[in-house]
Design a protein around this motif. Structure first.
Motif, PDB file in Angstrom:
ATOM      1  N   TRP A 271       0.831  -1.211   0.000  1.00 50.35           N
ATOM      2  CA  TRP A 271       0.000   0.000   0.000  1.00 50.35           C
ATOM      3  C   TRP A 271       0.863   1.259   0.000  1.00 50.35           C
ATOM      4  CZ3 TRP A 271      -2.768   2.353   4.771  1.00 50.35           C
ATOM      5  CH2 TRP A 271      -3.626   3.384   4.358  1.00 50.35           C
ATOM      6  N   GLN A 272       1.825   1.310   0.916  1.00 51.10           N
ATOM      7  CA  GLN A 272       2.599   2.530   1.102  1.00 51.10           C
ATOM      8  C   GLN A 272       3.621   2.776   0.000  1.00 51.10           C
ATOM      9  OE1 GLN A 272       2.096   4.872   3.527  1.00 51.10           O
ATOM     10  NE2 GLN A 272       0.282   3.652   4.044  1.00 51.10           N
ATOM     11  N   LEU A 273       4.253   1.712  -0.507  1.00 50.23           N
ATOM     12  CA  LEU A 273       5.328   1.890  -1.475  1.00 50.23           C
ATOM     13  C   LEU A 273       4.916   1.605  -2.913  1.00 50.23           C
ATOM     14  CD1 LEU A 273       8.412   0.376   0.399  1.00 50.23           C
ATOM     15  CD2 LEU A 273       7.576   2.737   0.377  1.00 50.23           C
ATOM     16  N   LYS A 274       3.805   0.870  -3.098  1.00 50.04           N
ATOM     17  CA  LYS A 274       3.362   0.532  -4.452  1.00 50.04           C
ATOM     18  C   LYS A 274       1.980   1.081  -4.785  1.00 50.04           C
ATOM     19  CE  LYS A 274       6.069  -3.757  -4.633  1.00 50.04           C
ATOM     20  NZ  LYS A 274       6.024  -5.227  -4.838  1.00 50.04           N
ATOM     21  N   GLY A 275       1.331   1.696  -3.810  1.00 47.35           N
ATOM     22  CA  GLY A 275       0.033   2.315  -4.051  1.00 47.35           C
ATOM     23  C   GLY A 275      -1.096   1.341  -4.296  1.00 47.35           C
ATOM     24  N   SER A 276      -0.994   0.111  -3.801  1.00 52.27           N
ATOM     25  CA  SER A 276      -2.034  -0.889  -4.027  1.00 52.27           C
ATOM     26  C   SER A 276      -3.263  -0.600  -3.166  1.00 52.27           C
ATOM     27  CB  SER A 276      -1.503  -2.289  -3.698  1.00 52.27           C
ATOM     28  OG  SER A 276      -2.554  -3.232  -3.675  1.00 52.27           O
ATOM     29  N   LYS A 277      -4.379  -0.298  -3.797  1.00 51.77           N
ATOM     30  CA  LYS A 277      -5.616  -0.064  -3.058  1.00 51.77           C
ATOM     31  C   LYS A 277      -6.149  -1.364  -2.456  1.00 51.77           C
ATOM     32  CE  LYS A 277      -7.114   4.066  -5.541  1.00 51.77           C
ATOM     33  NZ  LYS A 277      -8.222   4.730  -6.289  1.00 51.77           N
ATOM     34  N   THR A 278      -5.902  -2.474  -3.144  1.00 52.40           N
ATOM     35  CA  THR A 278      -6.318  -3.766  -2.592  1.00 52.40           C
ATOM     36  C   THR A 278      -5.620  -4.022  -1.270  1.00 52.40           C
ATOM     37  OG1 THR A 278      -6.709  -4.659  -4.803  1.00 52.40           O
ATOM     38  CG2 THR A 278      -6.423  -6.242  -3.013  1.00 52.40           C
ATOM     39  N   ALA A 279      -4.316  -3.785  -1.224  1.00 49.77           N
ATOM     40  CA  ALA A 279      -3.570  -3.944   0.026  1.00 49.77           C
ATOM     41  C   ALA A 279      -4.011  -2.919   1.053  1.00 49.77           C
ATOM     42  CB  ALA A 279      -2.076  -3.833  -0.233  1.00 49.77           C
ATOM     43  N   GLY A 280      -4.269  -1.710   0.617  1.00 45.00           N
ATOM     44  CA  GLY A 280      -4.682  -0.648   1.529  1.00 45.00           C
ATOM     45  C   GLY A 280      -6.003  -0.925   2.217  1.00 45.00           C
ATOM     46  N   ALA A 281      -6.841  -1.732   1.575  1.00 46.81           N
ATOM     47  CA  ALA A 281      -8.144  -2.067   2.167  1.00 46.81           C
ATOM     48  C   ALA A 281      -8.004  -2.894   3.433  1.00 46.81           C
ATOM     49  CB  ALA A 281      -9.000  -2.803   1.144  1.00 46.81           C
ATOM     50  N   MET A 282      -6.828  -3.441   3.692  1.00 40.42           N
ATOM     51  CA  MET A 282      -6.597  -4.140   4.958  1.00 40.42           C
ATOM     52  C   MET A 282      -6.552  -3.164   6.120  1.00 40.42           C
ATOM     53  SD  MET A 282      -3.432  -6.695   6.001  1.00 40.42           S
ATOM     54  CE  MET A 282      -3.929  -7.988   4.853  1.00 40.42           C
ATOM     55  N   PHE A 283      -6.188  -1.893   5.836  1.00 41.51           N
ATOM     56  CA  PHE A 283      -5.946  -0.911   6.889  1.00 41.51           C
ATOM     57  C   PHE A 283      -6.917   0.272   6.878  1.00 41.51           C
ATOM     58  CE2 PHE A 283      -2.039  -2.817   5.256  1.00 41.51           C
ATOM     59  CZ  PHE A 283      -1.546  -3.445   6.390  1.00 41.51           C
ATOM     60  N   ALA A 284      -7.300   0.730   5.704  1.00 41.08           N
ATOM     61  CA  ALA A 284      -8.076   1.959   5.576  1.00 41.08           C
ATOM     62  C   ALA A 284      -9.515   1.664   5.178  1.00 41.08           C
ATOM     63  CB  ALA A 284      -7.426   2.890   4.547  1.00 41.08           C
ATOM     64  N   GLY A 285     -10.386   2.606   5.447  1.00 37.49           N
ATOM     65  CA  GLY A 285     -11.796   2.451   5.099  1.00 37.49           C
ATOM     66  C   GLY A 285     -12.611   1.937   6.279  1.00 37.49           C
ATOM     67  N   GLN A 286     -13.901   2.236   6.240  1.00 36.81           N
ATOM     68  CA  GLN A 286     -14.790   1.837   7.334  1.00 36.81           C
ATOM     69  C   GLN A 286     -14.822   0.322   7.537  1.00 36.81           C
ATOM     70  OE1 GLN A 286     -18.728   3.406   6.885  1.00 36.81           O
ATOM     71  NE2 GLN A 286     -19.479   2.560   8.826  1.00 36.81           N
ATOM     72  N   ASP A 287     -14.683  -0.422   6.444  1.00 39.42           N
ATOM     73  CA  ASP A 287     -14.753  -1.881   6.504  1.00 39.42           C
ATOM     74  C   ASP A 287     -13.393  -2.528   6.279  1.00 39.42           C
ATOM     75  OD1 ASP A 287     -17.537  -1.901   6.946  1.00 39.42           O
ATOM     76  OD2 ASP A 287     -17.907  -1.635   4.802  1.00 39.42           O
TER      77      ASP A 287
END
Length: 307
Positions: A271-287
């Motif tokens: 998420w942080q270094l490659k900008g993957s939104k799929t990976a980011g969904a583990m940490f960010a967002g209501q769900d």
């Protein structure tokens, strides 16, 4: 600081005869579930480090991850199963410390996973075996390593570490070249000098962090739990993620592919270094997926609403 720099230089220059005879010796079999099986290496030109990278290089340079060992030990294989997992997701990892002992994969965590809280720790008889200066010096070494430099994207660098190595990561996170920090089972001592580590970092130094930072803690039985929790409460100027999983101070590093820590650590980097939104969904967002996982306690501050 001068002593630390000299120690790092000495580690970088000394070469054992065994390693000199084999300038890039592979350690163990390729491993990791990230799609690019990764290896650990001992290198004659970097005897103070252990290097992890995918077996097969792709056409694009890879982000760089710096790793600080638990106990600040001089053993770059202390979290080898976890680090091969990280590298298999498309990263070059440089661990502080020469490759020494590699422990076998554990099928399950032991009942008492690491030291439990007992109050103030006794004075340490010996200094830390690795240093923050050594950790950051890996960037300069990699940039001059002819066969490696072209495979590294030096604009995308993360620093991570476990316990004492997590303190090294937090201290190194002040460096302008660092893009994100992850501290596993770690946190700055609430009472300065009350622990075993010799890393020179205090609570006010957290203000020097300039990137998103993640704290992954092992629950109330984690000796670093109060220190890391206090860090998160204090940080108010950068995005901070707090994930708490009741596995104790030893974490899940010794499970196959680093267990939960391997999965979460790789996703944070993606998420942080490659900008993957799929990976980011583990940490960010209501769900966010960790938010919905009942095993985890999650706190987020200064955090984006969406990945």
């Amino acid at each position: 600081m001068k002593h630390a720099l000299l120690s790092a230089a000495a580690l970088a220059l000394w070469v054992s005869p065994a390693v000199a005879a084999d300038p890039a010796r592979q350690i163990g079999a390729p491993a990791g579930t990230g799609g690019q099986p990764a290896i650990a290496q001992a290198r004659a030109d970097a005897p103070g480090y252990t290097v992890y990278h995918p077996v097969t290089w792709g056409p694009e340079p890879l982000p760089l991850v710096l790793w600080g060992n638990g106990g600040c030990r001089n053993n770059g294989l202390s979290a080898s199963h976890f680090l091969r997992q990280i590298a298999s997701h498309g990263y070059v990892v440089i661990a502080n410390g020469a490759p020494a002992e590699e422990r076998p994969v554990q099928s399950a965590l032991p009942p008492a996973n690491g030291p439990r809280p007992t109050g103030s720790a006794p004075p340490r008889a010996t200094p830390d075996e690795t240093q923050v200066s050594q950790l950051l010096a890996a960037i300069d070494w990699a940039s001059g390593a002819g066969d490696l430099a072209s495979h590294v994207d030096f604009a995308r660098i993360a620093v991570m570490g476990h316990s004492c190595g997590g303190l090294q990561a937090l201290a190194a996170g002040a460096d302008a070249r660092i893009k994100t920090v992850v501290a596993f089972n770690s946190g700055v001592y609430i009472r300065a000098g009350s622990g075993l580590s010799g890393v020179h970092i205090q609570k006010q130094d957290l203000e020097k962090l300039h990137t998103p930072v993640a704290y992954i803690l092992g629950g109330p039985d984690d000796i670093a739990y109060p220190n890391g929790s206090d860090d998160v409460a204090r940080i108010g100027h950068v995005p901070v993620f707090y994930g708490n999983l009741g596995v104790g101070h030893g974490g899940t590093f010794q499970l196959a592919d680093g267990g939960d820590y391997g999965r979460v650590g790789a996703a944070w980097l993606d998420w942080q270094l490659k900008g993957s939104k799929t990976a980011g969904a583990m940490f960010a967002g209501q769900d966010c997926s960790l938010c919905k996982d009942t095993r985890w306690t999650v706190v987020r501050k200064q955090f984006p609403e969406n990945p």
